[in-house]
Scaffold this motif. Structure first.
Motif, mmCIF file in Angstrom:
data_model
loop_
_atom_site.group_PDB
_atom_site.id
_atom_site.type_symbol
_atom_site.label_atom_id
_atom_site.label_comp_id
_atom_site.label_asym_id
_atom_site.label_seq_id
_atom_site.Cartn_x
_atom_site.Cartn_y
_atom_site.Cartn_z
ATOM 1 N N PHE A 1 6.471 28.767 -15.453
ATOM 2 C CA PHE A 1 6.573 27.077 -15.409
ATOM 3 C C PHE A 1 7.855 26.740 -15.925
ATOM 4 O O PHE A 1 8.349 27.168 -16.790
ATOM 5 C CB PHE A 1 5.410 26.782 -16.810
ATOM 6 C CG PHE A 1 5.410 25.257 -16.836
ATOM 7 C CD1 PHE A 1 4.879 24.542 -15.974
ATOM 8 C CD2 PHE A 1 5.503 24.837 -18.158
ATOM 9 C CE1 PHE A 1 4.792 23.159 -15.784
ATOM 10 C CE2 PHE A 1 5.075 23.566 -18.319
ATOM 11 C CZ PHE A 1 4.871 22.720 -17.262
ATOM 12 N N THR A 2 8.527 25.979 -15.249
ATOM 13 C CA THR A 2 9.661 25.448 -15.321
ATOM 14 C C THR A 2 9.960 23.903 -15.366
ATOM 15 O O THR A 2 9.065 23.136 -14.749
ATOM 16 C CB THR A 2 10.799 25.724 -13.990
ATOM 17 O OG1 THR A 2 10.553 27.219 -13.939
ATOM 18 C CG2 THR A 2 11.928 25.477 -14.313
ATOM 19 N N GLY A 3 10.719 23.399 -16.259
ATOM 20 C CA GLY A 3 11.052 22.214 -16.608
ATOM 21 C C GLY A 3 12.450 21.826 -16.799
ATOM 22 O O GLY A 3 13.175 22.612 -17.010
ATOM 23 N N ALA A 4 12.796 20.343 -16.331
ATOM 24 C CA ALA A 4 14.087 20.054 -16.642
ATOM 25 C C ALA A 4 14.122 18.569 -16.594
ATOM 26 O O ALA A 4 13.185 17.891 -15.931
ATOM 27 C CB ALA A 4 14.889 20.318 -15.152
ATOM 28 N N GLU A 5 14.892 18.113 -17.586
ATOM 29 C CA GLU A 5 14.750 16.598 -17.958
ATOM 30 C C GLU A 5 16.203 16.086 -18.442
ATOM 31 O O GLU A 5 16.780 16.928 -19.303
ATOM 32 C CB GLU A 5 13.681 16.033 -19.139
ATOM 33 C CG GLU A 5 13.488 14.890 -18.895
ATOM 34 C CD GLU A 5 12.331 14.517 -19.580
ATOM 35 O OE1 GLU A 5 12.022 13.313 -20.063
ATOM 36 O OE2 GLU A 5 11.227 15.258 -19.613
ATOM 37 N N VAL A 6 16.768 15.074 -17.900
ATOM 38 C CA VAL A 6 17.680 14.358 -18.381
ATOM 39 C C VAL A 6 17.824 13.759 -19.851
ATOM 40 O O VAL A 6 16.618 13.266 -20.203
ATOM 41 C CB VAL A 6 18.557 13.298 -17.380
ATOM 42 C CG1 VAL A 6 19.637 12.649 -17.893
ATOM 43 C CG2 VAL A 6 18.763 13.812 -15.985
ATOM 44 N N VAL A 7 18.672 14.283 -20.462
ATOM 45 C CA VAL A 7 18.453 14.024 -22.020
ATOM 46 C C VAL A 7 19.861 13.218 -22.331
ATOM 47 O O VAL A 7 20.904 13.403 -21.756
ATOM 48 C CB VAL A 7 18.387 15.133 -23.133
ATOM 49 C CG1 VAL A 7 16.990 15.842 -22.833
ATOM 50 C CG2 VAL A 7 19.532 16.175 -22.984
ATOM 51 N N PRO A 8 19.837 12.256 -23.260
ATOM 52 C CA PRO A 8 20.994 11.384 -23.546
ATOM 53 C C PRO A 8 22.104 12.027 -24.049
ATOM 54 O O PRO A 8 23.312 11.736 -23.949
ATOM 55 C CB PRO A 8 20.402 10.656 -24.922
ATOM 56 C CG PRO A 8 18.804 10.574 -24.731
ATOM 57 C CD PRO A 8 18.638 11.911 -24.196
#
Length: 135
Positions: free
Chosen positions: A41-48
């Motif tokens: 399971f893979t996730g990616a999210e732009v963070v501040p």
């Protein structure tokens, strides 16, 4: 959607920061990449920003672990201060609010492949993005 797993399973969740733009671009936003060792399971999210200074970064990581459904996980990252401080805050939140037991693990200094889970997530997500851009 939360997945349920055998309570004896201990997954390793590798995570790291990466960029889609050039690393030296001062306007580039960091992306938090995460991957679960058992189910990929893979996730990616732009963070501040890097580190736990913004709640969004902490919430992103907590949500990824909680949605994995595990009650015990190993959180593996490199030894960069911003990522280890994020891990510490995330571990406290997971234990306090979700009852998830977390074990910290550091990848070897100077050995990016020792955190192959996170490196693979970065590589795969960049490849997917390039494919979608050129489709």
């Amino acid at each position: 959607m939360t997945r349920s797993h055998d309570s004896d399973a201990v997954a390793v969740i590798g995570f790291d920061y990466g960029y889609f733009e050039a690393d030296d671009d001062e306007n580039a936003s960091p992306i938090l990449f995460m991957r679960d060792s058992l189910h990929r399971f893979t996730g990616a999210e732009v963070v501040p920003s890097k580190g736990p200074a913004h709640d969004h970064s902490v919430e992103t990581m907590v949500r990824f672990v909680v949605n994995s459904g595990y009650k015990k996980v190993v959180l593996r990252c490199d030894q960069e201060p911003s990522i280890t401080s994020l891990r510490s805050v995330v571990m406290a939140q997971l234990k306090k609010h979700h009852g998830v037991e977390c074990l910290p693990e550091n990848s070897a200094v100077g050995e990016s492949q020792s955190n192959g889970l996170a490196e693979g997530a970065v590589r795969d997500m960049k490849g997917l993005t390039r494919t979608l851009r050129h489709a």
